[in-house]
Design an enzyme around this catalytic site. Sequence first.
Site, mmCIF file in Angstrom:
data_model
loop_
_atom_site.group_PDB
_atom_site.id
_atom_site.type_symbol
_atom_site.label_atom_id
_atom_site.label_comp_id
_atom_site.label_asym_id
_atom_site.label_seq_id
_atom_site.Cartn_x
_atom_site.Cartn_y
_atom_site.Cartn_z
ATOM 1 N N ASP A 179 -9.097 81.723 -3.643
ATOM 2 C CA ASP A 179 -8.054 80.829 -4.165
ATOM 3 C C ASP A 179 -7.602 81.303 -5.554
ATOM 4 O OD1 ASP A 179 -8.315 78.875 -1.960
ATOM 5 O OD2 ASP A 179 -10.262 78.428 -2.855
ATOM 6 N N ASP A 195 -12.545 86.930 -5.241
ATOM 7 C CA ASP A 195 -12.410 85.488 -5.092
ATOM 8 C C ASP A 195 -11.172 85.253 -4.207
ATOM 9 O OD1 ASP A 195 -12.654 82.645 -5.649
ATOM 10 O OD2 ASP A 195 -10.914 82.913 -6.969
ATOM 11 N N ASN A 249 -13.300 75.551 2.822
ATOM 12 C CA ASN A 249 -12.087 75.814 3.605
ATOM 13 C C ASN A 249 -11.724 77.297 3.612
ATOM 14 O OD1 ASN A 249 -11.065 73.031 4.359
ATOM 15 N ND2 ASN A 249 -11.386 72.787 2.160
HETATM 16 O O1 LIG Z 1 -13.216 71.771 -1.517
HETATM 17 P P1 LIG Z 1 -13.378 73.175 -1.088
HETATM 18 O O2 LIG Z 1 -12.270 73.667 -0.182
HETATM 19 O O3 LIG Z 1 -14.732 73.435 -0.508
HETATM 20 O O4 LIG Z 1 -13.235 74.090 -2.370
HETATM 21 C C1 LIG Z 1 -14.164 74.116 -3.432
HETATM 22 C C2 LIG Z 1 -13.529 74.793 -4.630
HETATM 23 O O5 LIG Z 1 -13.089 76.076 -4.238
HETATM 24 C C3 LIG Z 1 -12.575 76.871 -5.293
HETATM 25 O O6 LIG Z 1 -12.143 78.106 -4.758
HETATM 26 C C4 LIG Z 1 -11.424 76.192 -5.981
HETATM 27 O O7 LIG Z 1 -11.113 76.912 -7.129
HETATM 28 C C5 LIG Z 1 -11.770 74.756 -6.371
HETATM 29 O O8 LIG Z 1 -10.633 74.063 -6.809
HETATM 30 C C6 LIG Z 1 -12.344 74.026 -5.182
HETATM 31 O O9 LIG Z 1 -12.730 72.735 -5.592
#
Ligand SMILES: O=P(O)(O)OC[C@H]1O[C@@H](O)[C@H](O)[C@@H](O)[C@@H]1O
Length: 285
Positions: A16, A14, A144
Site C-alpha cells: 500500500d 511494501d 487484504n
Molecule cells: O486492515 P488491513 O487491510 O489488514 O491493513 C492493515 C494496514 O496495512 C498497511 O499496509 C496500511 O498502511 C495501514 O493503513 C493498514 O491499517
Amino acid sequence: MLGLPAHVTACLFDLDGVLTQTARVHNAAWTETFNAFLRQRATATGEPYRPFDPGPDYHRYVDGRPRADGVRAFLASRGIVLPEGTPDDPPDADTVNGVGNRKNVLLREQLRTNGVDVYPGSVRYLKAATAAGLRRAVVTASANGPAVIAAAGLEPYLEARVDGLLARAEGLRGKPHPDTFLAGAKLLGVAPAQAAVFEDALAGVAAGRAGGFGYVVGVDRVGQADELRAHGADVVVTDLAELLDREPAGLGRESTGAAGRSSRLDRGPVVRDRKPAGRDREAGA
Ligand SMILES: O=P(O)(O)OC[C@H]1O[C@@H](O)[C@H](O)[C@@H](O)[C@@H]1O
C-alpha cells in the site's frame, strides 16, 4: 543495479503506497472510522471533538502497522484505552478489534467500488527487477494484501508474499518491528544484508533499519522525505522509476532530474543519498 548497491540481490516491497495507490484508500477508511468513534465519544463524555488528522495522525500511528496496532496506537495518543476483543469481533464492538473491523468494512467497500490503481513507475521497476534477476517479495501488514495484489495484477512479478494473515498466523510482530521483512528475506532465501526494503511508511523504513537490511528506499508520496530519512531510509525517491536510470547507489551523489518523477509531488531535489552513521556502504559497482 537499478539504483541499488552491488551487494543487493533481492527486493522487499511494501504494498500500500509503494506498489499500489491504496495507502490513500486505507487512510480515508481510517479517517471516517476514527471520526465516527471520536464524535460519538465526545457526545457521550462532553469532551470537545478533535478529529483524526489524515496527515500526522495517520503517518505516525497507523500507516504500515497491522490493523489492531494502528487502532491501539492512535487511541493511546488521545489517552483512550479500549478492551482488546478478538479479531472476529463484530464491527460495532467498542473494542480495538471491533474498531479495526469497522474500518475494514469501509475499506472493502471502497476496493470493491473503485478497484485498485498501481503506480506505473513501480510496475516498471518490478518488471526491470524481474528482467535483471533480482529476487522479489511483497511484505505488507494488510490482511487484504492478497486481494489487492490480485486486483492490481502484480502476482506474476512477485515470488513470495508476507501479509497480515501470515503475520497473525505465525505470530510475527508488525512494522516498525522487522519480523515481517525478515520473513520475506527468508522466503526468498537471502540474508537481510542482501535485500533492499522499499517503504512509504515511517514504521516501514524503521523496520528496514531495525532488521539490518542492505538498503532502505523511502518512497515519499506525501511530502515527508525528512521524516523517512530520520526513521531509517538510506535514500528517498518520490517514484520507483527514479531509480531505474540512476548510477549504482552508494556513490554519495545527489540527483535532481530523476526520470519518472511524479509531477504531483514535484518539489525540487527529490533523490538524496544518505550516509547513515555507523553503516558501511559499498561504493557501488
Ligand atoms: O486492515 P488491513 O487491510 O489488514 O491493513 C492493515 C494496514 O496495512 C498497511 O499496509 C496500511 O498502511 C495501514 O493503513 C493498514 O491499517
